[in-house]
Design an enzyme around this catalytic site. Structure first.
Site, PDB file in Angstrom:
ATOM      1  N   ARG A 185       0.778  -1.132  -0.038  1.00 25.49           N
ATOM      2  CA  ARG A 185      -0.143  -0.131  -0.108  1.00 25.49           C
ATOM      3  C   ARG A 185       0.775   1.292  -0.108  1.00 25.49           C
ATOM      4  NH1 ARG A 185      -1.744   1.087   4.310  1.00 25.49           N
ATOM      5  NH2 ARG A 185      -1.269  -0.729   5.788  1.00 25.49           N
ATOM      6  N   TYR A 200      -1.355  -3.502  -6.980  1.00 26.38           N
ATOM      7  CA  TYR A 200      -1.192  -4.434  -5.522  1.00 26.38           C
ATOM      8  C   TYR A 200      -2.046  -4.117  -4.578  1.00 26.38           C
ATOM      9  CZ  TYR A 200       1.360  -7.318  -2.408  1.00 26.38           C
ATOM     10  OH  TYR A 200       1.727  -8.199  -1.661  1.00 26.38           O
ATOM     11  N   LYS A 245      -9.481  -1.926   1.559  1.00 26.51           N
ATOM     12  CA  LYS A 245      -9.327  -0.560   2.553  1.00 26.51           C
ATOM     13  C   LYS A 245     -10.192   0.612   1.959  1.00 26.51           C
ATOM     14  CE  LYS A 245      -6.834  -3.634   4.563  1.00 26.51           C
ATOM     15  NZ  LYS A 245      -6.096  -3.737   5.899  1.00 26.51           N
ATOM     16  N   HIS A 296     -10.694  -1.818  11.522  1.00 27.00           N
ATOM     17  CA  HIS A 296      -9.646  -2.674  11.024  1.00 27.00           C
ATOM     18  C   HIS A 296      -9.488  -3.865  11.882  1.00 27.00           C
ATOM     19  CE1 HIS A 296      -5.154  -2.726   9.394  1.00 27.00           C
ATOM     20  NE2 HIS A 296      -5.853  -3.599   8.816  1.00 27.00           N
ATOM     21  N   SER A 353      -1.521  -3.223  10.515  1.00 25.82           N
ATOM     22  CA  SER A 353      -1.066  -4.309   9.481  1.00 25.82           C
ATOM     23  C   SER A 353       0.104  -4.963   9.789  1.00 25.82           C
ATOM     24  CB  SER A 353      -0.912  -3.297   8.105  1.00 25.82           C
ATOM     25  OG  SER A 353      -1.879  -2.637   7.729  1.00 25.82           O
ATOM     26  N   CYS A 396       0.527  -7.160  12.172  1.00 29.27           N
ATOM     27  CA  CYS A 396       0.734  -7.350  13.612  1.00 29.27           C
ATOM     28  C   CYS A 396       0.053  -8.549  14.138  1.00 29.27           C
ATOM     29  CB  CYS A 396       0.119  -6.007  14.194  1.00 29.27           C
ATOM     30  SG  CYS A 396       1.583  -4.615  14.000  1.00 29.27           S
ATOM     31  N   ASP A 415      -9.552  -9.414   8.865  1.00 30.36           N
ATOM     32  CA  ASP A 415      -9.162  -7.845   8.412  1.00 30.36           C
ATOM     33  C   ASP A 415     -10.090  -6.856   8.877  1.00 30.36           C
ATOM     34  OD1 ASP A 415      -6.577  -6.635   7.612  1.00 30.36           O
ATOM     35  OD2 ASP A 415      -7.744  -6.005   5.744  1.00 30.36           O
ATOM     36  N   ARG A 469       2.099 -12.064  -0.313  1.00 30.69           N
ATOM     37  CA  ARG A 469       0.548 -12.157   0.356  1.00 30.69           C
ATOM     38  C   ARG A 469       0.188 -13.537  -0.416  1.00 30.69           C
ATOM     39  NH1 ARG A 469      -1.699  -8.490   4.237  1.00 30.69           N
ATOM     40  NH2 ARG A 469      -0.113  -7.191   4.473  1.00 30.69           N
TER      41      ARG A 469
HETATM   42  P1  GTP Z   1      -2.617  -7.276   7.695  1.00 34.32           P
HETATM   43  O1  GTP Z   1      -3.031  -8.397   6.707  1.00 34.32           O
HETATM   44  O2  GTP Z   1      -1.390  -6.549   7.104  1.00 34.32           O
HETATM   45  O3  GTP Z   1      -3.549  -6.513   8.198  1.00 34.32           O
HETATM   46  O4  GTP Z   1      -1.836  -7.958   8.767  1.00 34.32           O
HETATM   47  P2  GTP Z   1      -2.598  -8.909  10.208  1.00 34.32           P
HETATM   48  O5  GTP Z   1      -2.608  -8.157  11.226  1.00 34.32           O
HETATM   49  O6  GTP Z   1      -3.435  -9.917   9.605  1.00 34.32           O
HETATM   50  O7  GTP Z   1      -1.181  -9.897  10.508  1.00 34.32           O
HETATM   51  P3  GTP Z   1      -0.800 -11.400  10.471  1.00 34.32           P
HETATM   52  O8  GTP Z   1      -1.399 -12.144  11.331  1.00 34.32           O
HETATM   53  O9  GTP Z   1      -0.348 -11.655   9.094  1.00 34.32           O
HETATM   54  O10 GTP Z   1       0.876 -11.413  11.184  1.00 34.32           O
HETATM   55  C1  GTP Z   1       1.867 -10.856  10.424  1.00 34.32           C
HETATM   56  C2  GTP Z   1       3.183 -11.245  10.833  1.00 34.32           C
HETATM   57  O11 GTP Z   1       3.509 -11.156  12.338  1.00 34.32           O
HETATM   58  C3  GTP Z   1       3.491 -12.645  10.607  1.00 34.32           C
HETATM   59  O12 GTP Z   1       4.716 -12.730  10.134  1.00 34.32           O
HETATM   60  C4  GTP Z   1       3.105 -13.423  11.781  1.00 34.32           C
HETATM   61  O13 GTP Z   1       4.078 -14.835  11.832  1.00 34.32           O
HETATM   62  C5  GTP Z   1       3.765 -12.581  13.037  1.00 34.32           C
HETATM   63  N1  GTP Z   1       2.877 -12.698  14.173  1.00 34.32           N
HETATM   64  C6  GTP Z   1       1.552 -12.857  14.223  1.00 34.32           C
HETATM   65  N2  GTP Z   1       0.931 -13.236  15.376  1.00 34.32           N
HETATM   66  C7  GTP Z   1       2.226 -13.426  16.221  1.00 34.32           C
HETATM   67  C8  GTP Z   1       2.435 -13.429  17.609  1.00 34.32           C
HETATM   68  O14 GTP Z   1       1.512 -13.911  18.442  1.00 34.32           O
HETATM   69  N3  GTP Z   1       3.854 -13.369  18.069  1.00 34.32           N
HETATM   70  C9  GTP Z   1       4.975 -13.272  17.257  1.00 34.32           C
HETATM   71  N4  GTP Z   1       6.152 -13.155  17.713  1.00 34.32           N
HETATM   72  N5  GTP Z   1       4.391 -12.961  16.058  1.00 34.32           N
HETATM   73  C10 GTP Z   1       3.176 -12.904  15.318  1.00 34.32           C
HETATM   74  C1  SPV Z   2      -2.892  -4.128   5.413  1.00 30.48           C
HETATM   75  O1  SPV Z   2      -1.980  -3.504   5.023  1.00 30.48           O
HETATM   76  O2  SPV Z   2      -3.532  -3.930   6.691  1.00 30.48           O
HETATM   77  C2  SPV Z   2      -3.435  -5.207   4.768  1.00 30.48           C
HETATM   78  C3  SPV Z   2      -3.055  -5.460   3.213  1.00 30.48           C
HETATM   79  O3  SPV Z   2      -4.499  -5.869   5.036  1.00 30.48           O
HETATM   80  S1  SPV Z   2      -3.803  -4.292   2.173  1.00 30.48           S
HETATM   81  O4  SPV Z   2      -4.760  -4.882   1.729  1.00 30.48           O
HETATM   82  O5  SPV Z   2      -2.673  -4.270   1.040  1.00 30.48           O
HETATM   83  O6  SPV Z   2      -3.983  -3.067   2.592  1.00 30.48           O
HETATM   84 MN    MN Z   3      -5.061  -5.136   7.128  1.00 30.60          MN
END
Ligand code: GTP
Ligand code: SPV
Ligand code: MN
Length: 632
Positions: free
Chosen positions: A92, A242, A251, A271, A293, A295, A318, A411
């Site tokens: 993004r 993308y 979003k 979010h 994002s 996290c 999400d 992704r």
């Molecule tokens: P967006 O799709 O961008 O909104 O991200 P998201 O909030 O869904 O994050 P996602 O669950 O994909 O996690 C992102 C990264 O954080 C990955 O590399 C995970 O492995 C890492 N992660 C997720 N949960 C944990 C956790 O409990 N502990 C640690 N150390 N890392 C974590």
């Molecule tokens: C984020 O960045 O919070 C996402 C990925 O979920 S995107 O759809 O590219 O914004």
């Molecule tokens: Mn997101």
């Protein structure tokens, strides 16, 4: 309508393309036809294709992308595909994302002393008109304009909203087909005359090309502009193919435009993931959680609990749309139909249900590839002996290389219905009842594993005070700690001060209202000496969910709670640590006063500079109360 389109198309495109468009353009509802005609007049595609959403059509679109070299089939799996983007188009682009309103203050609080707002970018209407004229006229020349009728939320649900996206990217068509409910059933709904959000997207590379493409991925990085017109319920996105830049239901619509609609209509577009958690006695509760994002939303939403007898089921990973029902219960739907999840770090150890979800019918973007026609990324076990790897640039890659095999924001795009723990209620029209809202972020120091807010007002303050380490999901560099209130900083559709007032107003509703409890979690605290995470995370986060579950069930305010300066903490022993070894619970729950004094000063500066006069008094009062508690 077909005749009209054909004429428009013939004027600018080849005769044969026009003839094809006649066959593929069904009659469109009048408002949709007007929108499409306007887009055709402006973008001048050589062909128009109204997306029906049939499996045959999807297969043909993917086959076309394969012929163009934009995607390749991954023979190791069933109907899985790999796309490599132009390396200039990988995330993004917040710096090129704007909201256009008559007054700046409708979009962002006006920062003190002429500073730039960090809470969104406003664009003046006449500047936007100019930017549009510099980009869109003729931008689809030689290409097909796809018309995607889509629904955010189950078609027909009273919580759902509709959109029509026109795009010249077949990759976007394939992805929107996974991420939303798209095609003829939605067109039929639109024929009833329901409102829809007008979404116009172009990669900005008309044919013939003015220069070569990189990785057969058309985009125009110098001219990227993702613009939103909330008053008109319109999105215009240019130059990127993308993720959130181009899958406009996500979003742009479901957060930025929807948060504005939600303010106008008295609900919340956030979010947030949504999950159901069932205890060993069979009692089930739903929670929603906002983390910035990359996290941990997808991981928490599909978690496999490490605690015996507990069950987690996924509603969404999400975005949550939430509205109080007539009984006063906050009801949430996931407006999406798929997961656009971060690949690196996803493995059988961390997120086995995600791994099962992406085993078929999935489009991968910017991940590594194995010589067996499979995918690979950081966090997976090394491939079997003899299997070699290709990185996201398409170059041979070896373990130990100084650059990653998969892009950190690579992704997977997979249908939500394939998740083995998808909640039985995930498509329920009335939504699921939310008992708790959880905020969180990546906080390497000072912030405990979990705490509960003292009240709704204090909870709104906790959301406003959220900060997190920058991630690869946007273009920010380095590991700076950024303010990311409500995990919405990149996604607010209107002035953040008004957004806070909207959240606060939930407490003063005339109708019955059962406010959810509000919590804050931090899976990412580090040992200052070793730099290692103090908490094992992933499935072990169930131990924290258990405490939250119990707090929602409690009869007395102080039950299993210990009052601290920042909120309620678990009493010693209230978090089940059985089976965990080497975890320093003392360090995880330490609330160091000097840290919180610094944090509070930082927050005061942020609110003063960034929110100023638009900060609601109640949030100012919560900050003052925290200052008093930590003696600033
Ligand atoms: P967006 O799709 O961008 O909104 O991200 P998201 O909030 O869904 O994050 P996602 O669950 O994909 O996690 C992102 C990264 O954080 C990955 O590399 C995970 O492995 C890492 N992660 C997720 N949960 C944990 C956790 O409990 N502990 C640690 N150390 N890392 C974590
Ligand atoms: C984020 O960045 O919070 C996402 C990925 O979920 S995107 O759809 O590219 O914004
Ligand atoms: Mn997101």
């Amino acid at each position: 309508m077909a005749g009209l389109l054909l004429r428009v198309v013939r004027k600018h495109g080849g005769a044969s393309a026009g003839a094809r468009s006649l066959a593929s353009v069904p009659s469109l509802p009048p408002a949709v036809a007007d929108f499409v005609k306007g887009a055709v007049d402006e973008c001048r595609p050589s062909n128009v294709h109204v997306v029906t959403g049939t499996p045959r059509e999807t297969a043909a679109i993917l086959a076309g992308l394969e012929r163009e070299g934009t995607v390749k089939r991954l023979p190791k799996y069933e109907n899985c595909w790999l796309a490599r983007t132009d390396p200039k188009d990988v995330a993004r682009v917040e710096s090129k994302t704007v909201i256009v309103t008559r007054n700046q203050r409708d979009t962002v609080p006006v920062p003190a002393g002429g500073a730039k707002s960090q809470l969104g970018s406003w664009m003046d209407e006449s500047d936007w008109q100019r930017a549009r004229r510099e980009r869109f006229p003729g931008c689809m020349a030689g290409r097909t304009m796809y018309v995607i009728p889509f629904s955010m939320g189950p078609v027909g649900s009273s919580l759902s909203k509709y959109g029509v996206q026109v795009t010249d990217s077949p990759y976007v068509v394939a992805s929107m087909g996974i991420m939303t409910r798209a095609g003829t059933p939605v067109l039929n709904k639109l024929a009833e005359g329901v409102d829809f959000v007008r979404c116009q997207h172009s990669v900005g590379r008309p044919l013939p090309l003015s220069g070569p493409l990189v990785n057969s991925w058309p985009c125009n990085p110098d001219k990227v502009l993702i613009s939103h017109l909330p008053d008109e319920r319109r999105i215009m996105s240019f130059g990127s193919g993308y993720g959130g830049n181009s899958l406009l239901g996500k979003k742009c619509f479901a957060l930025r435009i929807a948060s504005r609609i939600a303010k106008d209509e008295g609900w919340l577009a956030e979010h947030m993931l949504i999950l159901g958690v069932t205890n060993p006695q069979g009692v089930k509760r739903y929670v929603a959680a906002a983390f910035p994002s990359a996290c941990g939303k997808t991981n928490l939403a599909m978690m496999k609990p490490a605690l015996p007898g507990w069950k987690v089921e996924c509603v969404g990973d999400d975005i949550a749309w939430m509205k109080f029902d007539s009984q006063g219960k906050l009801r949430a739907i996931n407006p999406e139909n798929g997961f656009f999840g971060v690949a690196p770090g996803t493995s059988d150890r961390t997120n086995p249900y995600a791994i099962a979800t992406i085993a078929r019918n999935t489009v991968f973007t910017n991940v590594g590839e194995t010589s067996e026609g499979g995918v690979w990324w950081e966090g997976l076990d090394p491939p079997a002996a003899g299997v070699t790897l290709t990185d996201w640039h398409g170059k041979a890659w070896k373990q130990g290389s100084s650059t990653p095999c998969a892009h950190p924001n690579s992704r997977f795009c997979a249908p939500a219905g394939q998740c083995p723990i998808i909640d039985p209620q995930w498509e329920s029209e009335e939504g699921v009842p939310i008992d708790a809202i959880i905020f969180g972020g990546r906080r390497p120091e000072g912030v405990p594993l979990v705490y509960e807010s003292f009240s709704w007002k204090h909870g709104v303050f906790v959301g406003a005070a959220m900060r997190s380490e920058a991630t690869a999901a946007a273009e920010h560099k380095g590991k700076v700690i950024m303010h990311d209130p409500f995990a919405m900083r990149p996604f607010f559709g209107y002035n953040f001060g008004d957004y806070l007032a909207h959240w606060l107003s939930m407490e003063n509703r005339k109708a019955p209202t059962q406010l959810p409890k509000i919590f804050h979690v931090n899976w990412f605290r580090k040992d200052p000496d070793s730099g290692a995470f103090l908490w094992p995370g992933f499935g072990e986060n169930a131990r924290v969910l258990e405490w939250i579950f119990k707090r929602c069930s409690r009869e007395r305010e102080d039950e299993a709670g210990k009052k601290s300066t920042i909120g309620w903490l678990p009493q010693d022993g209230a978090i089940d640590t059985q089976g965990l070894s080497g975890v320093d619970m003392g360090a995880l729950f330490d609330v160091p006063t000097p840290f919180w004094q610094k944090e509070t000063r930082e927050l005061r500066a942020y609110f003063t500079q960034q929110v100023g006069a638009d900060l609601p008094d109640e949030v100012g009062a919560e900050l003052k109360a925290l200052e008093d508690r930590v003696h600033v």
